[in-house]
Motif scaffolding. Structure first.
Motif, short mmCIF file in Angstrom:
data_model
loop_
_atom_site.label_atom_id
_atom_site.label_comp_id
_atom_site.label_asym_id
_atom_site.label_seq_id
_atom_site.Cartn_x
_atom_site.Cartn_y
_atom_site.Cartn_z
N GLN A 147 0.86 -1.10 0.16
CA GLN A 147 -0.13 0.01 -0.02
C GLN A 147 0.86 1.17 -0.06
O GLN A 147 1.84 1.35 0.67
N VAL A 148 0.60 2.16 -0.85
CA VAL A 148 1.50 3.57 -0.99
C VAL A 148 0.44 4.71 -1.12
O VAL A 148 -0.58 4.58 -1.78
N ILE A 149 0.67 5.60 -0.20
CA ILE A 149 -0.13 6.82 -0.28
C ILE A 149 0.81 8.02 -0.83
O ILE A 149 1.98 7.95 -0.61
N LEU A 150 -0.02 8.53 -1.66
CA LEU A 150 0.54 10.12 -2.11
C LEU A 150 0.48 10.98 -1.18
O LEU A 150 -0.82 11.47 -1.26
N ASP A 151 1.27 11.70 -0.46
CA ASP A 151 1.16 12.83 0.20
C ASP A 151 0.52 14.08 -0.76
O ASP A 151 0.61 14.06 -2.19
N ASP A 152 -0.19 15.03 -0.28
CA ASP A 152 -0.95 15.88 -0.99
C ASP A 152 -0.09 16.99 -2.03
O ASP A 152 -0.40 18.10 -1.95
N PHE A 153 0.81 16.55 -2.62
CA PHE A 153 1.47 17.65 -3.60
C PHE A 153 1.30 16.96 -5.09
O PHE A 153 2.27 17.16 -5.85
N PHE A 154 0.46 16.37 -5.34
CA PHE A 154 0.30 15.59 -6.61
C PHE A 154 -0.58 16.51 -7.53
O PHE A 154 -1.58 16.06 -8.18
N PHE A 155 0.03 17.72 -7.41
CA PHE A 155 -0.63 18.77 -8.43
C PHE A 155 0.12 19.43 -9.29
O PHE A 155 1.64 19.13 -9.09
N PHE A 156 -0.08 20.61 -10.03
CA PHE A 156 0.78 21.05 -11.04
C PHE A 156 0.62 22.69 -11.21
O PHE A 156 -0.34 23.15 -11.37
N THR A 157 1.78 23.38 -10.83
CA THR A 157 1.74 24.65 -11.03
C THR A 157 2.64 25.46 -12.09
O THR A 157 2.52 26.53 -12.07
N SER A 158 3.53 24.47 -12.47
CA SER A 158 4.62 25.22 -13.47
C SER A 158 3.94 25.98 -14.63
O SER A 158 2.89 25.29 -15.11
N LYS A 159 4.52 26.77 -15.01
CA LYS A 159 4.26 27.45 -16.37
C LYS A 159 5.38 27.79 -16.98
O LYS A 159 5.66 28.94 -17.60
N SER A 160 6.18 26.75 -17.36
CA SER A 160 7.37 26.71 -18.04
C SER A 160 7.06 27.28 -19.59
O SER A 160 5.76 27.12 -19.94
N ASP A 161 7.76 27.41 -20.27
CA ASP A 161 8.02 27.60 -21.85
C ASP A 161 7.16 26.38 -22.41
O ASP A 161 6.41 26.70 -23.30
N ALA A 162 7.86 25.22 -21.88
CA ALA A 162 7.10 24.01 -22.68
C ALA A 162 5.60 23.83 -22.28
O ALA A 162 4.88 23.46 -22.84
N ASN A 163 5.44 24.12 -20.84
CA ASN A 163 3.70 24.20 -20.48
C ASN A 163 3.00 25.03 -21.30
O ASN A 163 1.96 24.61 -21.57
N ILE A 164 3.45 26.34 -21.63
CA ILE A 164 2.71 27.35 -22.33
C ILE A 164 2.54 26.68 -23.83
O ILE A 164 1.38 26.97 -24.24
N ALA A 165 3.62 26.16 -24.16
CA ALA A 165 3.40 25.53 -25.55
C ALA A 165 2.36 24.45 -25.84
O ALA A 165 1.63 24.21 -26.30
N ALA A 166 2.47 23.47 -24.66
CA ALA A 166 1.73 22.45 -24.48
C ALA A 166 0.15 22.57 -24.36
O ALA A 166 -0.63 22.15 -24.85
N LYS A 167 -0.07 23.61 -23.74
CA LYS A 167 -1.34 24.00 -23.20
C LYS A 167 -2.15 24.51 -24.40
O LYS A 167 -3.46 24.04 -24.63
N GLY A 168 -1.56 25.31 -25.40
CA GLY A 168 -2.35 25.73 -26.63
C GLY A 168 -3.39 26.46 -26.39
O GLY A 168 -3.28 27.41 -25.39
N LYS A 169 -4.63 26.14 -26.96
CA LYS A 169 -5.63 26.93 -26.63
C LYS A 169 -6.71 26.74 -25.53
O LYS A 169 -7.59 27.39 -25.23
N ARG A 170 -6.35 25.71 -24.92
CA ARG A 170 -6.95 25.22 -23.65
C ARG A 170 -6.70 26.18 -22.40
O ARG A 170 -5.72 26.79 -22.33
N SER A 171 -7.65 26.24 -21.62
CA SER A 171 -7.38 26.96 -20.37
C SER A 171 -6.46 26.34 -19.47
O SER A 171 -6.23 24.88 -19.49
N TRP A 172 -5.89 27.18 -18.57
CA TRP A 172 -4.83 26.50 -17.69
C TRP A 172 -5.44 25.14 -16.82
O TRP A 172 -4.94 24.20 -16.71
N THR A 173 -6.71 25.34 -16.44
CA THR A 173 -7.58 24.46 -15.83
C THR A 173 -7.65 23.14 -16.47
O THR A 173 -7.43 22.19 -15.95
N GLN A 174 -8.13 23.13 -17.89
CA GLN A 174 -8.29 22.02 -18.57
C GLN A 174 -6.98 21.46 -18.88
O GLN A 174 -6.85 20.35 -18.81
N TYR A 175 -5.95 22.28 -19.14
CA TYR A 175 -4.53 21.69 -19.55
C TYR A 175 -4.21 21.00 -18.40
O TYR A 175 -3.69 19.87 -18.44
#
Length: 642
Positions: A147-175
């Motif tokens: 059994q393995v538990i993930l502590d609560d940091f399994f979220f995503f805040t980065s806005k690197s250039d790679a993220n901006i390109a991958a996001k495209g026309k989607r909202s940040w929430t949807q991306y």
């Protein structure tokens, strides 16, 4: 867990193992704390402590310190946090040491990437190295634990250039939602199952649920993809912390997540951070257990094992006979001959002892049914403010079509079919209570239910009046005069079509606070919520009493009394009334039915019914009243019968 103080504290837990350990200052007492009857206790061991505990002398000393103060059944042994890995040898050793003591072991990982200037950092999931490190951490933990538990940091805040390109026309929430669903599948679940087909992967969700979707947390698809979920029930201090969470959330969030994954919500999780008094720590533990969590996880091993005493803070109520009697516990600890003060483990044990004595007599939690659709927001955390004024809430991600009373905040307006669902409930005879935020969010669609129109103005109200029909109203102000001005949104309605059963008054103008409209066989109400929701606590007690009585007519009981006194209700006629205030409080539990009997669960002592207040709304037949005196930061558990 978005607190700078937490980041600093956890950073200090990653020391490498000491070369040698001093002898133990405490030995486990002759009679170790007894197991709890109604739940299990786990302690989370962060990776820095895991590495230190691999030294047997350190383990023996720290284990004796913890086990002498608190019974615990299980540990979560962390394999990775903030770019630091435990070794295979360290994980094997520490697991074996705990198993020798009869302690169940499970794994943990924290997919966090440090931080900057007190703000948390997360992986960049468009970065190849971060993705590889994530998978490596998962495989390491799965290799050692079933059994393995993930502590609560399994979220995503980065806005690197790679993220901006991958996001495209989607909202940040949807991306971010799309990205984290794929990360959960490809970098967590698949690698874990490949490494260990028996492993159960548990995702722990934190306490800031209103904003999850914006950071990629998904309580719908993602929560169902994991083998189970876990609940962050830490609320800490409602004033000095950055999230300003209300005390009631330690209960309500566990209930909400349990309605998302019925039968698969493994427990609640509380830490020791950011409390101005030790009683606030105790309350978080109580309220988690009152929600009927089967397990409580204490974060983390370091404060539990520390030779330093627990930080009790300022406690002017220390000698008022509170439910958390720390003064007596600390004195008893000194009398035991310990050379170190009572610590956080003793504080946790004392808190859990108090709630365990009554928990087995409480039935299934019940509350006013409320609906928050997946990925919705609006009226942020309002359910918890309402809980703090004594309205018990049962929050769920699906519309409660069969409920007799339904509460809908602004978030429910995200459901495109919400008007039709409300109409069906009203035609079935239900009472539907909506907030002013819900009415505003629905806009013109609400007109099919009632022609209530937001004016866009706010007004400072300082008097409150009950007005149930034509004629004079009853003043609801507290003795001593007007309340301090409270800003409310103004709502236009048609007289005689709707009635302001509670209205606010400013000068010589009235404004609806609780508005009522008859629709088919049901009743539609609107609760105008202050611009600052914490101003609910500044409403006069009589106004709160009237709001509770009107919105809970179909509920088996309601409270009369001041704000910051909460009611927890159960389907077997048992109740818990808890005072979150720094001062003593008197509250009246008003139970449906004549001749109801009540006993105090802690000692099975009968509680005498009280005569109704002459002229009060509860003077009508069909209700039985019980007046309860509550010390500060204390609770009373009661069983009723007819």
């Amino acid at each position: 867990m978005a607190l700078a103080v937490l980041l600093a504290a956890v950073a200090g837990l990653t020391a490498t193992p000491a070369a040698a350990a001093p002898p133990s200052l405490d030995a486990a007492p002759a009679a170790a704390p007894a197991p709890y009857r109604n739940f299990k206790v786990a302690i989370y061991v962060v990776v820095g402590n895991v590495r230190a505990l691999a030294d047997r002398a350190t383990f023996d000393r720290e284990y004796a310190r913890v086990a002498g103060q608190l019974h615990f059944d299980k540990v979560y042994i962390e394999a990775y946090r903030d770019h630091q890995f435990a070794t295979d040898d360290e994980l094997t050793k520490v697991s074996s040491y705990f198993r020798e003591k009869g302690i169940e072991v499970a794994g943990g990982i924290t997919l966090a990437a440090g931080g900057k200037n007190g703000q948390f950092g997360t992986f960049d999931y468009e970065d190849r190295d971060d993705r590889a490190e994530c998978e490596r951490a998962v495989r390491l933990a799965a290799r050692h634990f079933d059994q393995v538990i993930l502590d609560d940091f399994f979220f995503f805040t980065s806005k690197s250039d790679a993220n901006i390109a991958a996001k495209g026309k989607r909202s940040w929430t949807q991306y971010r939602l799309d990205t984290m669903r794929a990360v959960a599948r490809d970098l967590v679940l698949r690698p874990a199952k490949a490494e260990n087909p028996k492993v159960r992967m548990i995702i722990k969700y934190p306490n800031w649920y209103e904003h999850f979707q914006g950071l990629g947390y998904d309580l719908d698809q993602e929560a169902k993809a994991f083998d189970g979920i876990y609940t962050g029930t830490e609320t800490r201090d409602p004033v000095i912390t950055d999230q300003l969470l209300q005390q009631y959330e330690s209960y309500s969030i566990y209930r909400y997540y349990s309605n998302i994954r019925p039968g698969a919500n493994g427990g609640g999780w509380v830490d020791t951070f950011s409390t101005r008094s030790l009683d606030r720590y105790a309350e978080q533990l109580w309220d988690t257990m009152l929600a009927k969590a089967p397990e409580i996880t204490l974060f983390n091993w370091s404060p539990m094992a520390s030779d330093a005493g627990a930080d009790e803070g300022e406690r002017p109520w220390a000698n008022m006979g509170t439910s958390f009697d720390w003064s007596a516990a600390a004195w008893n600890w000194r009398q035991s001959g310990s050379r170190t003060p009572a610590g956080w483990a003793r504080a946790a044990g004392l808190s859990l002892d108090a709630v365990d004595t009554v928990l087995g007599s409480l039935g299934k939690p019940i509350g006013v049914a409320s609906y928050k659709p997946y990925q919705s927001s609006g009226d942020d955390f309002l359910h918890n403010y309402l809980g703090n004024i004594g309205i018990p809430i049962e929050l769920a991600p699906t519309y409660p079509a069969g409920a007799r009373t339904i509460l809908l905040t602004e978030a429910a307006a995200a459901d495109p079919a919400i008007v039709a669902k409300i109409q069906a409930s009203l035609k079935g005879g239900a009472t539907v209570v909506v907030t002013s935020g819900f009415v505003s969010a629905l806009g013109t669609r609400f007109a099919d239910l009632a022609e209530w129109t937001p004016t866009g103005r706010t007004v400072a109200v300082d008097h409150f009046v009950e007005g149930f029909g034509a004629g004079n109203g009853r003043l609801l102000d507290d003795p001593g005069g007007a309340a301090r001005p409270i800003l409310f949104p103004d709502m236009r309605f048609y007289t005689n079509d709707s009635w302001a059963v509670v209205r606010g008054v400013s000068g010589q103008k009235g404004f609806p606070i609780l508005l009522m409209n008859r629709y088919s066989q049901g009743t539609l109400m609107m609760l105008a919520t202050p611009e600052n929701p914490s101003d609910l606590y500044n409403l006069p007690t009589a106004a709160l009493d009237h709001i509770r009585a009107m919105t809970m007519q179909d509920f088996p009981a309601h409270l009369a009394g001041p704000a910051n006194v909460a009611l927890f209700a159960y389907d077997n006629g048992s109740y818990v009334v808890e005072n979150f205030r720094d001062q003593p409080a008197t509250a009246t539990l008003i139970v449906k039915g004549d001749g109801v009997k009540a006993v105090e669960l802690s000692g099975n002592e009968p509680i005498a019914a009280a005569a109704p207040v002459p002229g009060g709304r509860d003077a009508q037949p069909g209700w039985t009243r019980f007046v309860l005196d509550l010390p500060p930061h204390s609770f009373r558990a009661i069983a009723t019968s007819r």
